[in-house]
Enzyme design. Sequence first.
Site, PDB file in Angstrom:
ATOM      1  N   GLY A  11     -17.388  -6.897   8.608  1.00  0.00           N
ATOM      2  CA  GLY A  11     -16.748  -5.723   8.043  1.00  0.00           C
ATOM      3  C   GLY A  11     -15.936  -6.048   6.801  1.00  0.00           C
ATOM      4  N   ASP A  36     -20.191  -8.373  21.009  1.00  0.00           N
ATOM      5  CA  ASP A  36     -19.717  -7.019  21.285  1.00  0.00           C
ATOM      6  C   ASP A  36     -18.413  -7.149  22.060  1.00  0.00           C
ATOM      7  OD1 ASP A  36     -19.216  -4.437  22.035  1.00  0.00           O
ATOM      8  OD2 ASP A  36     -21.060  -4.164  23.194  1.00  0.00           O
ATOM      9  N   TYR A  61     -13.230   0.660  15.388  1.00  0.00           N
ATOM     10  CA  TYR A  61     -13.855   1.950  15.080  1.00  0.00           C
ATOM     11  C   TYR A  61     -12.919   2.616  14.087  1.00  0.00           C
ATOM     12  CZ  TYR A  61     -16.057   6.530  15.787  1.00  0.00           C
ATOM     13  OH  TYR A  61     -16.715   7.722  15.607  1.00  0.00           O
ATOM     14  N   THR A  62     -13.347   2.729  12.828  1.00  0.00           N
ATOM     15  CA  THR A  62     -12.431   3.172  11.766  1.00  0.00           C
ATOM     16  C   THR A  62     -12.754   4.545  11.182  1.00  0.00           C
ATOM     17  OG1 THR A  62     -13.769   1.992  10.122  1.00  0.00           O
ATOM     18  CG2 THR A  62     -11.906   0.797  11.103  1.00  0.00           C
ATOM     19  N   TYR A 125      -8.108   8.728  16.420  1.00  0.00           N
ATOM     20  CA  TYR A 125      -8.163   7.340  15.954  1.00  0.00           C
ATOM     21  C   TYR A 125      -6.832   6.639  16.195  1.00  0.00           C
ATOM     22  CZ  TYR A 125      -7.831   3.520  12.562  1.00  0.00           C
ATOM     23  OH  TYR A 125      -7.600   2.309  11.962  1.00  0.00           O
TER      24      TYR A 125
END
Length: 285
Positions: A11, A36, A61-62, A125
């Site tokens: 990322g 994972d 998770y963005t 989020y």
Amino acid sequence: MNRVLITGANGMLGRAVTAVFSRHVDVVSLGRKELDICDEEEVRAVFEDEHPDVVINCAAYTDVDGAEKNFEEAYRVNALGPGNIARAAKLNNAKFVHISTDYVFDGSGSKPYREDCRRAPINAYGKTKAIGEEIIEEEGGEFLIVRTSWLFGPYGKNFVKTILGLSQRMKELRVVDDQRGSPTYTHHLADGIFRLCSCRANGIFHFSNTGHCTWFEFAEEIISLAGKNTKLIPVSTKEFPREAQRPSYSVLDTTKYQSTTGHRPPHWKDGLRDYLQLIKLGKEL
């Protein structure tokens, strides 16, 4: 700190952290295909195989708006995944470094948020990230949580790339002018994480580039430095509705970081110049 395991290594932040830490220590970088973090057995196996003394979790998770519709997935990655790593790190006597966000705060304040300010997220989020922090604390191992804000840099989607792309095909852009924070360059954050690890810092710390601005002011600087002629129009959040509510003020207080490391983070405009130089040289991916 001799052997560092980096998760989420493919990322935007993971690549920057890998680049910085690889200059100093032995690094094992694993992307989602290799690990994972939501699979506890996989996490345990990696610790047994690699024997890291520090693990840095850049997996997240963005998608802020996506989390509103996909809460379960965001919860798995941002809360359960870090919990898996925290347990494995504790079992293997490794330090766990986790990256969190300014979105754990509600944005109702007017002064930079300190590390001891109450968590009060206003979107899905932020809630999953806040729960992730709580799980790490509850596990009781050695941990370092680094909250940051408004990330940009090479190797991924970000506000700078979006503005530059839109400016190529639009004469006018409407940009929100009532949300304030501190844009942060990934390579400066990666350096800050390294400095904290080198100081053996534990607990919660805030790191962002210094200075603050609205998204509109950020866009103005991008357009100016890039030499574009696109007209920018300031709008309110109400005029630019999104799935997830955003904090109106999420500037982080970095005093604790500065007193611990003896280092003052660069200004966000310096980070922007560095990033635009990479783009100019054709090194942006």
